[in-house]
Design a protein around this motif. Sequence first.
Motif, PDB file in Angstrom:
ATOM      1  N   GLY A 288      65.801  19.460  49.352  1.00 27.36           N
ATOM      2  CA  GLY A 288      63.831  20.031  49.963  1.00 27.36           C
ATOM      3  C   GLY A 288      62.781  20.215  49.161  1.00 27.36           C
ATOM      4  N   ALA A 289      63.116  19.357  47.720  1.00 22.42           N
ATOM      5  CA  ALA A 289      61.927  19.108  47.160  1.00 22.42           C
ATOM      6  C   ALA A 289      61.006  18.536  47.655  1.00 22.42           C
ATOM      7  CB  ALA A 289      62.445  19.219  46.174  1.00 22.42           C
ATOM      8  N   GLY A 290      61.537  17.100  48.680  1.00 23.77           N
ATOM      9  CA  GLY A 290      61.373  15.644  48.948  1.00 23.77           C
ATOM     10  C   GLY A 290      60.142  15.785  49.848  1.00 23.77           C
ATOM     11  N   ARG A 291      60.737  16.833  51.172  1.00 28.26           N
ATOM     12  CA  ARG A 291      59.851  17.356  51.783  1.00 28.26           C
ATOM     13  C   ARG A 291      58.705  18.504  51.659  1.00 28.26           C
ATOM     14  NH1 ARG A 291      60.238  17.220  56.855  1.00 28.26           N
ATOM     15  NH2 ARG A 291      62.161  16.537  56.631  1.00 28.26           N
ATOM     16  N   GLU A 292      58.945  19.878  50.983  1.00 25.81           N
ATOM     17  CA  GLU A 292      58.066  20.227  50.855  1.00 25.81           C
ATOM     18  C   GLU A 292      57.105  18.624  49.630  1.00 25.81           C
ATOM     19  OE1 GLU A 292      56.763  24.034  46.780  1.00 25.81           O
ATOM     20  OE2 GLU A 292      59.004  23.297  47.239  1.00 25.81           O
ATOM     21  N   LEU A 293      57.771  18.591  49.066  1.00 28.47           N
ATOM     22  CA  LEU A 293      56.269  17.030  47.957  1.00 28.47           C
ATOM     23  C   LEU A 293      55.609  15.542  49.557  1.00 28.47           C
ATOM     24  CD1 LEU A 293      55.392  15.608  45.877  1.00 28.47           C
ATOM     25  CD2 LEU A 293      57.514  13.631  45.801  1.00 28.47           C
ATOM     26  N   MET A 294      56.160  16.495  50.361  1.00 33.73           N
ATOM     27  CA  MET A 294      55.066  15.048  51.327  1.00 33.73           C
ATOM     28  C   MET A 294      54.737  15.755  52.021  1.00 33.73           C
ATOM     29  SD  MET A 294      55.450  11.902  50.809  1.00 33.73           S
ATOM     30  CE  MET A 294      54.898  11.515  52.884  1.00 33.73           C
ATOM     31  N   GLU A 295      55.412  17.649  52.674  1.00 33.02           N
ATOM     32  CA  GLU A 295      53.919  18.847  52.868  1.00 33.02           C
ATOM     33  C   GLU A 295      53.048  18.911  51.884  1.00 33.02           C
ATOM     34  OE1 GLU A 295      56.835  21.511  53.836  1.00 33.02           O
ATOM     35  OE2 GLU A 295      57.433  20.346  55.450  1.00 33.02           O
ATOM     36  N   LYS A 296      52.816  19.390  50.754  1.00 36.99           N
ATOM     37  CA  LYS A 296      52.162  18.731  50.394  1.00 36.99           C
ATOM     38  C   LYS A 296      51.184  17.736  49.448  1.00 36.99           C
ATOM     39  CE  LYS A 296      53.278  23.666  48.233  1.00 36.99           C
ATOM     40  NZ  LYS A 296      51.840  24.396  48.046  1.00 36.99           N
ATOM     41  N   SER A 297      51.693  16.669  49.789  1.00 27.99           N
ATOM     42  CA  SER A 297      51.173  15.393  49.575  1.00 27.99           C
ATOM     43  C   SER A 297      49.885  15.381  51.085  1.00 27.99           C
ATOM     44  CB  SER A 297      51.883  14.308  49.424  1.00 27.99           C
ATOM     45  OG  SER A 297      52.602  14.268  48.370  1.00 27.99           O
ATOM     46  N   ILE A 298      50.618  15.640  52.197  1.00 36.59           N
ATOM     47  CA  ILE A 298      49.650  15.074  53.190  1.00 36.59           C
ATOM     48  C   ILE A 298      48.584  16.310  53.336  1.00 36.59           C
ATOM     49  CG2 ILE A 298      49.373  15.464  55.821  1.00 36.59           C
ATOM     50  CD1 ILE A 298      53.193  14.507  55.317  1.00 36.59           C
ATOM     51  N   ALA A 299      48.870  17.575  53.356  1.00 39.75           N
ATOM     52  CA  ALA A 299      47.970  18.474  53.421  1.00 39.75           C
ATOM     53  C   ALA A 299      46.649  18.297  52.102  1.00 39.75           C
ATOM     54  CB  ALA A 299      48.179  19.758  52.785  1.00 39.75           C
ATOM     55  N   ALA A 300      47.277  17.609  50.940  1.00 41.31           N
ATOM     56  CA  ALA A 300      45.876  17.001  50.492  1.00 41.31           C
ATOM     57  C   ALA A 300      45.664  16.562  50.210  1.00 41.31           C
ATOM     58  CB  ALA A 300      47.007  16.912  49.008  1.00 41.31           C
ATOM     59  N   VAL A 301      46.464  14.957  51.019  1.00 43.48           N
ATOM     60  CA  VAL A 301      45.276  13.726  51.365  1.00 43.48           C
ATOM     61  C   VAL A 301      44.407  14.372  52.752  1.00 43.48           C
ATOM     62  CG1 VAL A 301      45.719  11.998  53.435  1.00 43.48           C
ATOM     63  CG2 VAL A 301      46.581  12.008  50.597  1.00 43.48           C
ATOM     64  N   GLU A 302      44.612  15.319  53.632  1.00 43.75           N
ATOM     65  CA  GLU A 302      43.636  15.592  54.189  1.00 43.75           C
ATOM     66  C   GLU A 302      42.079  16.651  53.469  1.00 43.75           C
ATOM     67  OE1 GLU A 302      45.907  17.935  56.799  1.00 43.75           O
ATOM     68  OE2 GLU A 302      46.683  15.626  57.976  1.00 43.75           O
ATOM     69  N   GLU A 303      43.093  17.225  52.696  1.00 42.30           N
ATOM     70  CA  GLU A 303      41.843  18.131  51.840  1.00 42.30           C
ATOM     71  C   GLU A 303      40.817  17.367  50.880  1.00 42.30           C
ATOM     72  OE1 GLU A 303      41.585  21.454  48.733  1.00 42.30           O
ATOM     73  OE2 GLU A 303      43.204  21.210  50.054  1.00 42.30           O
ATOM     74  N   ALA A 304      41.219  16.120  50.574  1.00 43.36           N
ATOM     75  CA  ALA A 304      40.066  15.123  49.704  1.00 43.36           C
ATOM     76  C   ALA A 304      39.821  14.383  50.949  1.00 43.36           C
ATOM     77  CB  ALA A 304      40.979  15.080  48.723  1.00 43.36           C
ATOM     78  N   TYR A 305      40.321  13.703  51.780  1.00 43.17           N
ATOM     79  CA  TYR A 305      40.217  12.776  52.249  1.00 43.17           C
ATOM     80  C   TYR A 305      39.376  12.915  53.808  1.00 43.17           C
ATOM     81  CZ  TYR A 305      41.146  10.354  47.995  1.00 43.17           C
ATOM     82  OH  TYR A 305      41.284  10.274  46.863  1.00 43.17           O
ATOM     83  N   GLY A 306      39.359  14.272  54.241  1.00 41.39           N
ATOM     84  CA  GLY A 306      39.278  14.650  55.760  1.00 41.39           C
ATOM     85  C   GLY A 306      40.833  14.076  56.563  1.00 41.39           C
ATOM     86  N   LYS A 307      41.046  14.779  58.165  1.00 49.36           N
ATOM     87  CA  LYS A 307      41.897  14.063  58.544  1.00 49.36           C
ATOM     88  C   LYS A 307      42.058  13.335  59.070  1.00 49.36           C
ATOM     89  CE  LYS A 307      43.597  19.182  60.013  1.00 49.36           C
ATOM     90  NZ  LYS A 307      45.125  19.098  60.154  1.00 49.36           N
ATOM     91  N   GLY A 308      43.091  12.558  59.549  1.00 50.19           N
ATOM     92  CA  GLY A 308      43.002  10.911  59.834  1.00 50.19           C
ATOM     93  C   GLY A 308      44.076  10.019  59.326  1.00 50.19           C
ATOM     94  N   PRO A 309      44.457   8.969  59.613  1.00 48.50           N
ATOM     95  CA  PRO A 309      45.322   8.441  59.305  1.00 48.50           C
ATOM     96  C   PRO A 309      45.829   8.244  58.155  1.00 48.50           C
ATOM     97  CG  PRO A 309      45.007   7.231  61.039  1.00 48.50           C
ATOM     98  CD  PRO A 309      43.306   8.439  60.451  1.00 48.50           C
ATOM     99  N   ILE A 310      47.391   8.411  58.102  1.00 45.51           N
ATOM    100  CA  ILE A 310      47.787   8.380  56.226  1.00 45.51           C
ATOM    101  C   ILE A 310      49.191   7.434  56.740  1.00 45.51           C
ATOM    102  CG2 ILE A 310      49.075   9.054  54.675  1.00 45.51           C
ATOM    103  CD1 ILE A 310      47.979  12.134  55.469  1.00 45.51           C
ATOM    104  N   LYS A 311      48.709   5.903  55.642  1.00 46.38           N
ATOM    105  CA  LYS A 311      49.071   5.163  55.411  1.00 46.38           C
ATOM    106  C   LYS A 311      50.497   5.240  54.572  1.00 46.38           C
ATOM    107  CE  LYS A 311      49.566   0.133  57.448  1.00 46.38           C
ATOM    108  NZ  LYS A 311      48.727  -0.615  57.815  1.00 46.38           N
TER     109      LYS A 311
END
Length: 147
Positions: A88-111
């Motif tokens: 489950g580390a891959g899922r946790e990694l991606m969930e943390k990554s999505i949250a970090a992108v949104e925190e750093a750059y705001g909500k919006g599309p992620i490619k």
Amino acid sequence: MNWKIKAFDELTVQELYEVLHLRSEIFIVEQNCAYQDLDNTDQQALHLMGRNDEGVLVAYTRLFGPGIKYTETSIGRVITSSLVRGTGAGRELMEKSIAAVEEAYGKGPIKIGAQQYLQRFYTSLGFEQTSDTYMEDGIPHIEMVKP
């Protein structure tokens, strides 16, 4: 898993070595793919690092603001070590990554540029395929966006 996120200039020499070692181990050696990993964008990325209880770097992504890799924000160099695959580390990694992108750059599309065989995994995280299959470094890829 212990998580840390740093800008390039905040990475210690040891952390940078561990990141480059893991990326080389997976993308070049394990996937048998000779390519230029150092692409002059690490300096513009945030680096998300996950360590196991022994302190070993076992999960990593780099995160970009809009306009660096794509028009949208993006996540790349997604890696989990063979030490943690299937946990489950891959899922946790991606969930943390999505949250970090949104925190750093705001909500919006992620490619992302995803290896095609991982399409179902990324779809389960809310990403949608936005391109036909293309070859990158001899590996089938697709572009995906999380709206």
